[in-house]
Design a protein around this motif. Structure first.
Motif, PDB file in Angstrom:
ATOM      1  N   ALA A  34      18.845  10.999 101.140  1.00 41.89           N
ATOM      2  CA  ALA A  34      19.717   9.828 101.055  1.00 41.89           C
ATOM      3  C   ALA A  34      19.319   9.086  99.789  1.00 41.89           C
ATOM      4  O   ALA A  34      18.238   9.314  99.262  1.00 41.89           O
ATOM      5  CB  ALA A  34      19.492   8.920 102.267  1.00 41.89           C
ATOM      6  N   THR A  35      20.152   8.214  99.297  1.00 43.71           N
ATOM      7  CA  THR A  35      19.830   7.309  98.173  1.00 43.71           C
ATOM      8  C   THR A  35      19.668   8.030  96.820  1.00 43.71           C
ATOM      9  O   THR A  35      19.555   9.254  96.767  1.00 43.71           O
ATOM     10  CB  THR A  35      18.542   6.487  98.422  1.00 43.71           C
ATOM     11  OG1 THR A  35      17.393   7.261  98.070  1.00 43.71           O
ATOM     12  CG2 THR A  35      18.417   5.981  99.828  1.00 43.71           C
ATOM     13  N   TYR A  56       4.729  15.600  94.292  1.00 46.56           N
ATOM     14  CA  TYR A  56       5.371  14.894  95.411  1.00 46.56           C
ATOM     15  C   TYR A  56       5.042  15.587  96.738  1.00 46.56           C
ATOM     16  O   TYR A  56       4.736  14.930  97.736  1.00 46.56           O
ATOM     17  CB  TYR A  56       6.882  14.869  95.152  1.00 46.56           C
ATOM     18  CG  TYR A  56       7.709  14.090  96.138  1.00 46.56           C
ATOM     19  CD1 TYR A  56       7.738  12.692  96.106  1.00 46.56           C
ATOM     20  CD2 TYR A  56       8.493  14.735  97.095  1.00 46.56           C
ATOM     21  CE1 TYR A  56       8.521  11.974  97.002  1.00 46.56           C
ATOM     22  CE2 TYR A  56       9.279  14.031  97.987  1.00 46.56           C
ATOM     23  CZ  TYR A  56       9.291  12.653  97.936  1.00 46.56           C
ATOM     24  OH  TYR A  56      10.074  11.937  98.816  1.00 46.56           O
ATOM     25  N   GLN A 109      15.465  -1.500  97.141  1.00 47.49           N
ATOM     26  CA  GLN A 109      16.692  -0.686  97.203  1.00 47.49           C
ATOM     27  C   GLN A 109      16.480   0.458  98.198  1.00 47.49           C
ATOM     28  O   GLN A 109      15.407   0.594  98.789  1.00 47.49           O
ATOM     29  CB  GLN A 109      17.038  -0.110  95.837  1.00 47.49           C
ATOM     30  CG  GLN A 109      16.026   0.895  95.312  1.00 47.49           C
ATOM     31  CD  GLN A 109      16.471   1.572  94.013  1.00 47.49           C
ATOM     32  OE1 GLN A 109      16.894   0.907  93.074  1.00 47.49           O
ATOM     33  NE2 GLN A 109      16.387   2.888  93.978  1.00 47.49           N
ATOM     34  N   ASP A 116       8.357  -5.193  96.341  1.00 42.94           N
ATOM     35  CA  ASP A 116       8.778  -4.167  95.367  1.00 42.94           C
ATOM     36  C   ASP A 116       8.187  -4.522  94.007  1.00 42.94           C
ATOM     37  O   ASP A 116       7.956  -5.691  93.702  1.00 42.94           O
ATOM     38  CB  ASP A 116      10.307  -4.129  95.262  1.00 42.94           C
ATOM     39  CG  ASP A 116      10.820  -2.765  94.797  1.00 42.94           C
ATOM     40  OD1 ASP A 116      11.399  -2.031  95.626  1.00 42.94           O
ATOM     41  OD2 ASP A 116      10.629  -2.430  93.598  1.00 42.94           O
ATOM     42  N   ASN A 147       6.570   2.476 102.215  1.00 42.40           N
ATOM     43  CA  ASN A 147       7.783   3.205 101.828  1.00 42.40           C
ATOM     44  C   ASN A 147       7.917   3.427 100.314  1.00 42.40           C
ATOM     45  O   ASN A 147       8.616   4.338  99.895  1.00 42.40           O
ATOM     46  CB  ASN A 147       8.993   2.413 102.358  1.00 42.40           C
ATOM     47  CG  ASN A 147      10.302   2.882 101.775  1.00 42.40           C
ATOM     48  OD1 ASN A 147      10.852   3.895 102.200  1.00 42.40           O
ATOM     49  ND2 ASN A 147      10.809   2.165 100.774  1.00 42.40           N
ATOM     50  N   ILE A 188      16.141   3.233 101.058  1.00 47.53           N
ATOM     51  CA  ILE A 188      15.727   3.255 102.466  1.00 47.53           C
ATOM     52  C   ILE A 188      14.962   1.973 102.819  1.00 47.53           C
ATOM     53  O   ILE A 188      15.188   1.368 103.867  1.00 47.53           O
ATOM     54  CB  ILE A 188      14.875   4.519 102.754  1.00 47.53           C
ATOM     55  CG1 ILE A 188      15.757   5.770 102.607  1.00 47.53           C
ATOM     56  CG2 ILE A 188      14.238   4.457 104.136  1.00 47.53           C
ATOM     57  CD1 ILE A 188      14.992   7.088 102.589  1.00 47.53           C
TER      58      ILE A 188
END
Ligand SMILES: NC(=O)c1ccc[n+]([C@@H]2O[C@H](COP(=O)([O-])OP(=O)(O)OC[C@H]3O[C@@H](n4cnc5c(N)ncnc54)[C@H](O)[C@@H]3O)[C@@H](O)[C@H]2O)c1
Length: 248
Positions: free
Chosen positions: A187-188, A154, A15, A36, A89, A17
């Motif tokens: 984004a997302t 993070y 899902q 994934d 990613n 990016i």
């Protein structure tokens, strides 16, 4: 087509990016492993790519688990012979103020972003060295450069990725392998809270000179650039696709 017949391994591509990058790579002619931990999501993205005439394979893999990464790379190599392009990613957030953050929250984020990226780069580097060709793309964030509230885990992981990018670039340049990092803007669903919560929304938007949130599809072309021959002489660099948020 900028990536014709290249084999790409894109993690966290079920899902967001990663899915947009997988679709963009397929449009440019690459064979894409849509990797994934959520196999159903990976297969759905792969099916969408195939329906559009591209070549894709949904692959189940938790990048924080070395044996799963090795198995995923073996599966892709069995199908297409090699991995030319790695996109690290896959990512998660576990948000908490630092004095309340649990050890589990810290460990989970470090395991996916840092150990996951290390597992993947180590699993594909040998083949790339043998073939004297590779494109490695890391995903960092403004959080890694500027710090952020409630995400010390993070921020540390994304700052660590900057060091990994530069070390990978220096170590592997002699084998014609480049390594670069992209810092996407918000984004997302991962950043849904800051994009929708009235307490944060305007404050964040005010910091973006282009004055709007990102769409994954407009970040994906930067990933095509770093995967393609257009960036053959670019390595160890960080490119922010964030509407100017980190101009400083
Ligand atoms: N969304 C943003 O605004 C933003 C901003 C800066 C950086 N980033 C970074 O971009 C990358 C993608 O973010 P996104 O917003 O598309 O995320 P997302 O949450 O929409 O998607 C992440 C995907 O990674 C998968 N994943 C999570 N843990 C995994 C694991 N251990 N192994 C394999 N797959 C795993 C998830 O199943 C999911 O499909 C992340 O590295 C993130 O930190 C995102």
């Amino acid at each position: 087509m900028q990536l014709k017949d290249r084999v790409a391994f894109v993690t966290g591509a079920g899902q967001g990016i990663g899915a947009a990058v997988a679709r963009a790579y397929a449009r440019e002619g690459a064979k894409v492993a849509v990797v994934d931990m959520n196999l159903e999501a990976a297969q759905a993205v792969a099916a969408q790519i195939a329906a559009a005439g591209g070549a894709a394979l949904g692959v189940a893999c938790d990048v924080s688990r070395r044996e799963q990464v090795d198995a995923a790379v073996a599966q892709v190599t069995a199908a297409w012979g090699r991995v030319d392009i790695l996109v690290n990613n896959a990512g998660i957030t576990r948000t908490a103020m630092l004095h309340k953050m649990s050890g589990e929250q810290w460990d989970a984020v470090i395991a996916v972003h840092l150990t996951g990226a290390f597992n993947c780069v180590q699993a594909v580097a040998g083949g790339m060295i043998e073939r004297q060709y590779g494109r490695i793309i890391y995903v960092t964030s403004a959080a890694g450069v500027l710090g952020t509230i409630g995400q010390i885990n993070y921020s540390a992981a994304k700052a660590g990725i900057l060091g990994m990018t530069k070390s990978t670039a220096k170590e592997l340049a002699r084998y014609n392998i480049t390594a670069n990092a992209i810092a996407p803007g918000a984004a997302t669903p991962m950043t849904e809270v800051i994009r929708t919560d009235e307490r944060f929304k305007d404050k964040y938007l005010d910091r973006i000179p282009l004055g709007r949130w990102a769409e994954p599809e407009e970040i994906a072309p930067v990933f095509v650039f770093f995967a393609s021959d257009a960036s053959a002489y670019v390595t160890g660099q960080i490119l922010a696709a964030d509407g100017g948020m980190t101009i400083y």
